[in-house]
Scaffold this motif. Structure first.
Motif, PDB file in Angstrom:
ATOM      1  N   ASN A 141      -2.484  -1.207 -42.302  1.00  0.00           N
ATOM      2  CA  ASN A 141      -3.177  -1.776 -43.344  1.00  0.00           C
ATOM      3  C   ASN A 141      -3.831  -0.738 -44.107  1.00  0.00           C
ATOM      4  N   GLY A 142      -3.120   0.452 -44.756  1.00  0.00           N
ATOM      5  CA  GLY A 142      -3.932   1.548 -45.235  1.00  0.00           C
ATOM      6  C   GLY A 142      -4.893   2.258 -44.671  1.00  0.00           C
ATOM      7  N   VAL A 143      -5.262   2.108 -43.315  1.00  0.00           N
ATOM      8  CA  VAL A 143      -6.380   2.800 -42.633  1.00  0.00           C
ATOM      9  C   VAL A 143      -5.493   3.853 -41.651  1.00  0.00           C
ATOM     10  N   GLU A 144      -5.628   5.032 -41.746  1.00  0.00           N
ATOM     11  CA  GLU A 144      -4.987   6.198 -41.183  1.00  0.00           C
ATOM     12  C   GLU A 144      -5.704   6.492 -39.843  1.00  0.00           C
ATOM     13  N   ALA A 153       8.409  15.378 -22.012  1.00  0.00           N
ATOM     14  CA  ALA A 153       9.795  14.671 -22.332  1.00  0.00           C
ATOM     15  C   ALA A 153      10.113  13.926 -21.038  1.00  0.00           C
ATOM     16  N   SER A 154       9.253  14.061 -19.697  1.00  0.00           N
ATOM     17  CA  SER A 154       9.892  13.346 -18.670  1.00  0.00           C
ATOM     18  C   SER A 154       8.980  12.209 -18.703  1.00  0.00           C
ATOM     19  N   ALA A 155       7.786  11.916 -19.422  1.00  0.00           N
ATOM     20  CA  ALA A 155       6.916  10.663 -19.457  1.00  0.00           C
ATOM     21  C   ALA A 155       7.468   9.960 -20.402  1.00  0.00           C
ATOM     22  N   THR A 156       7.834  10.313 -21.482  1.00  0.00           N
ATOM     23  CA  THR A 156       8.346   9.287 -22.540  1.00  0.00           C
ATOM     24  C   THR A 156       9.190  10.255 -23.521  1.00  0.00           C
ATOM     25  N   ASN A 157      10.301   9.660 -24.032  1.00  0.00           N
ATOM     26  CA  ASN A 157      10.933  10.313 -25.388  1.00  0.00           C
ATOM     27  C   ASN A 157      10.857   9.484 -26.543  1.00  0.00           C
ATOM     28  N   ALA A 158       9.664   8.966 -26.636  1.00  0.00           N
ATOM     29  CA  ALA A 158       9.569   8.322 -27.832  1.00  0.00           C
ATOM     30  C   ALA A 158       8.228   8.476 -28.442  1.00  0.00           C
ATOM     31  N   ALA A 159       7.956   8.256 -29.729  1.00  0.00           N
ATOM     32  CA  ALA A 159       6.816   8.283 -30.540  1.00  0.00           C
ATOM     33  C   ALA A 159       6.342   6.845 -30.516  1.00  0.00           C
ATOM     34  N   THR A 160       5.119   6.277 -29.904  1.00  0.00           N
ATOM     35  CA  THR A 160       4.754   5.052 -29.971  1.00  0.00           C
ATOM     36  C   THR A 160       3.311   4.950 -30.540  1.00  0.00           C
ATOM     37  N   VAL A 161       3.232   3.648 -31.422  1.00  0.00           N
ATOM     38  CA  VAL A 161       1.852   3.335 -31.594  1.00  0.00           C
ATOM     39  C   VAL A 161       1.821   1.976 -31.496  1.00  0.00           C
ATOM     40  N   GLU A 162       0.721   1.278 -31.049  1.00  0.00           N
ATOM     41  CA  GLU A 162       0.116  -0.191 -30.907  1.00  0.00           C
ATOM     42  C   GLU A 162      -0.497  -0.627 -32.012  1.00  0.00           C
ATOM     43  N   LEU A 163      -0.343  -2.001 -32.199  1.00  0.00           N
ATOM     44  CA  LEU A 163      -0.972  -2.860 -33.096  1.00  0.00           C
ATOM     45  C   LEU A 163      -1.334  -4.075 -32.566  1.00  0.00           C
ATOM     46  N   THR A 164      -2.657  -4.344 -32.390  1.00  0.00           N
ATOM     47  CA  THR A 164      -3.104  -5.535 -31.702  1.00  0.00           C
ATOM     48  C   THR A 164      -3.754  -6.538 -32.883  1.00  0.00           C
ATOM     49  N   GLY A 165      -3.120  -7.776 -32.811  1.00  0.00           N
ATOM     50  CA  GLY A 165      -3.760  -9.028 -33.726  1.00  0.00           C
ATOM     51  C   GLY A 165      -2.950  -8.781 -34.982  1.00  0.00           C
ATOM     52  N   GLY A 166      -1.808  -8.244 -35.123  1.00  0.00           N
ATOM     53  CA  GLY A 166      -1.037  -8.144 -36.193  1.00  0.00           C
ATOM     54  C   GLY A 166      -1.643  -7.064 -37.430  1.00  0.00           C
ATOM     55  N   GLY A 167      -0.928  -7.194 -38.606  1.00  0.00           N
ATOM     56  CA  GLY A 167      -0.894  -6.389 -39.633  1.00  0.00           C
ATOM     57  C   GLY A 167       0.296  -5.705 -39.990  1.00  0.00           C
ATOM     58  N   THR A 168       0.040  -4.663 -41.041  1.00  0.00           N
ATOM     59  CA  THR A 168       1.143  -3.816 -41.433  1.00  0.00           C
ATOM     60  C   THR A 168       0.781  -2.385 -41.144  1.00  0.00           C
ATOM     61  N   ILE A 169       2.024  -2.053 -40.593  1.00  0.00           N
ATOM     62  CA  ILE A 169       2.135  -0.409 -40.299  1.00  0.00           C
ATOM     63  C   ILE A 169       3.016  -0.007 -41.385  1.00  0.00           C
ATOM     64  N   ASN A 170       1.797   0.972 -42.174  1.00  0.00           N
ATOM     65  CA  ASN A 170       2.629   1.528 -43.285  1.00  0.00           C
ATOM     66  C   ASN A 170       3.650   2.552 -43.381  1.00  0.00           C
ATOM     67  N   TRP A 171       3.301   3.542 -42.411  1.00  0.00           N
ATOM     68  CA  TRP A 171       4.152   4.768 -41.794  1.00  0.00           C
ATOM     69  C   TRP A 171       3.622   5.474 -40.529  1.00  0.00           C
ATOM     70  N   VAL A 172       4.429   6.079 -39.949  1.00  0.00           N
ATOM     71  CA  VAL A 172       4.495   6.765 -38.738  1.00  0.00           C
ATOM     72  C   VAL A 172       4.978   8.220 -38.777  1.00  0.00           C
ATOM     73  N   LYS A 173       4.074   9.242 -38.294  1.00  0.00           N
ATOM     74  CA  LYS A 173       4.687  10.593 -38.283  1.00  0.00           C
ATOM     75  C   LYS A 173       4.263  11.207 -37.133  1.00  0.00           C
ATOM     76  N   LEU A 174       5.167  12.179 -36.696  1.00  0.00           N
ATOM     77  CA  LEU A 174       5.153  13.052 -35.560  1.00  0.00           C
ATOM     78  C   LEU A 174       5.290  14.263 -36.065  1.00  0.00           C
ATOM     79  N   GLU A 175       4.448  15.249 -35.770  1.00  0.00           N
ATOM     80  CA  GLU A 175       4.573  16.643 -36.408  1.00  0.00           C
ATOM     81  C   GLU A 175       4.085  17.635 -35.069  1.00  0.00           C
ATOM     82  N   LEU A 176       4.472  18.904 -35.184  1.00  0.00           N
ATOM     83  CA  LEU A 176       4.084  19.959 -34.354  1.00  0.00           C
ATOM     84  C   LEU A 176       2.768  20.319 -34.665  1.00  0.00           C
ATOM     85  N   GLY A 177       2.076  20.678 -33.993  1.00  0.00           N
ATOM     86  CA  GLY A 177       0.443  21.276 -34.098  1.00  0.00           C
ATOM     87  C   GLY A 177      -0.414  20.454 -33.843  1.00  0.00           C
ATOM     88  N   GLU A 178      -1.584  20.771 -34.093  1.00  0.00           N
ATOM     89  CA  GLU A 178      -3.115  19.920 -33.788  1.00  0.00           C
ATOM     90  C   GLU A 178      -3.610  19.265 -34.893  1.00  0.00           C
TER      91      GLU A 178
END
Length: 198
Positions: A141-144, A153-178
């Motif tokens: 909903n526009g909030v980053e 890699a042994s624990a998960t092979n995916a990038a995952t976000v969670e959403l509670t109560g509905g809304g719109t996920i605008n984008w998702v990014k996974l990148e190297l670094g901090e």
């Protein structure tokens, strides 16, 4: 690579490479255009550093803005075991009741749900990321939001976000670094080509 601000009295700056955990220090030797060849001032160098630090890193995910929906643009049901909706994105309902997932016209995934829904993308070549520091960022909903962690890699092979109560996920990014850098979508033609093998 991230640059720290220029130190005014020494005209030196440090660049820390987070992947190799190495710090480099250098000094301004570039003339600023004055006839006498005076090096850039700290204020001038900091403007350059600010511009460098906001350049986007490569996104390790495909279709970051949910623009590819080859199997339909609206899905509903319990989804307690999960299933694909947008072409590359797996959705799983962690709560009771049905959910509804649909395409947002200008990019994004709208989710109608009373409880918590996971949205994830399997990562191709996840073993290559094993042990590396990554930053996952996303917008709802526009909030980053962002989190930094060491990829396992042994624990998960995916990038995952969670959403509670509905809304719109605008984008998702996974990148190297901090650090989270801007999420810029690839040209749609390129995104489609990259997704063809799926």
């Amino acid at each position: 690579m991230a640059l720290d601000q220029w130190i005014t009295n020494t005209k030196r700056v440090q660049a820390h490479d987070k992947l190799s955990d190495t710090t480099y220090e250098f000094e301004s030797v570039f003339p600023d255009g004055d006839p006498d060849g005076t090096p850039f001032s700290a204020a001038e160098m900091n403007k350059i550093i600010d511009a460098i630090n906001i350049l986007p890193n490569n996104n390790l995910l495909l279709d970051s803005h949910f623009r590819l929906w080859d199997e339909g643009t609206s899905f509903s049901g319990a989804y307690t075991s999960g299933g694909y909706t947008a072409t590359l994105w797996w959705v799983k309902n962690l709560s009771d009741g049905d959910i509804r997932v649909s395409r947002v016209e200008d990019g994004g995934m709208a989710i109608q749900a009373a409880g918590t829904v996971q949205v994830s993308q399997p990562i191709e070549g996840a073993k290559l990321l094993n042990g590396k520091t990554v930053t996952l960022s996303w917008s709802v909903n526009g909030v980053e939001h962002a989190k930094t962690y060491v990829f396992s890699a042994s624990a998960t092979n995916a990038a995952t976000v969670e959403l509670t109560g509905g809304g719109t996920i605008n984008w998702v990014k996974l990148e190297l670094g901090e650090s989270a850098t801007p999420c810029v979508p690839r040209p749609l033609t390129q995104e489609k080509q990259l997704a063809l093998r799926y």
